[in-house]
Enzyme design. Sequence first.
Site, PDB file in Angstrom:
ATOM      1  N   GLU A 235       0.843  -1.189   0.000  1.00 62.40           N
ATOM      2  CA  GLU A 235       0.000   0.000   0.000  1.00 62.40           C
ATOM      3  C   GLU A 235       0.879   1.240   0.000  1.00 62.40           C
ATOM      4  O   GLU A 235       1.908   1.286   0.686  1.00 62.40           O
ATOM      5  CB  GLU A 235      -0.913   0.028   1.225  1.00 62.40           C
TER       6      GLU A 235
ATOM      7  N   GLU B  70      -3.766  11.492   2.003  1.00 62.55           N
ATOM      8  CA  GLU B  70      -4.683  10.975   3.022  1.00 62.55           C
ATOM      9  C   GLU B  70      -4.806  12.001   4.148  1.00 62.55           C
ATOM     10  O   GLU B  70      -3.822  12.287   4.844  1.00 62.55           O
ATOM     11  CB  GLU B  70      -4.222   9.638   3.595  1.00 62.55           C
TER      12      GLU B  70
END
Length: 270
Positions: free
Chosen positions: A159, A164
């Site tokens: 990932e 974010e």
Amino acid sequence: MTMTPTRRSLLIAGGAGAAAAALGLTRPAAAATWETVIDGSLASYPTLEAAWNHRYPWGSDHNGSARMYGSASDRNHVYLASPGVLTIKATRITWDEGNSSADPHLPIRYHSGAVHAKQHVLVNDQFPNWEVKGEFQAPSARGTWPAFWLTGADSWPPESDILEYKGDARNWFNTYRNASGGWSSTIVNVSNPGAWHGYRAWITKVNATDVDIHYYLDGSWVGRHRGANFVGHPMWIIINLQMEGSSGSPGPTTDTYYRARNLYVGRSRV
């Protein structure tokens, strides 16, 4: 540091060895060429549908309290407000829709949207370098959890989180797993995330199993992470507006908007 097309071409062609070494980039063979994978995909609905699928690759639910909607015939939560600008809208619901099917199984309190690219990012001997970037207006209020990220298509990890926000004005550049088997995170305070900012990842193969990921904000280099066992694992590219969860609660009661433009994916081919 901005990777201009000219600078990128020099790195790919092998003409900037000192600069590549300073950045920790591995140069592919001199015969490598650079090719565009995604560009101009937000020009119209036909180009959007050609390059991107709606919702998460695995469905409508994930790790927050929003359920993802949107399709070629449903423009309520994922739409082009103007040519070149993708808008994702999260709306609070007032009825009981049960819980998310994904851990930690939070009650569904929002309808929102997500898209994922039809093209995977796959670092290997043939494609040792990738660039993934875009410009975004991201919400950062408590309970809002926008993301622009890569995640394993046939396994997890790998990932890489390029954008974010988790309920405040800090962007989390994350990589999992690192060489120690855990997370690497570079957390950057962003002035007014709701304005347009550029987010970028340059991913390069450094050995048979690992990559280096260089993260950039508004053209400035902010950090390098070693991603262990990324090589050979295809990754989805996802843009989504999740809610609550790691971004806190309660979330907003009014509509929340997350916008993207100038999405680009490119790679070197050996």
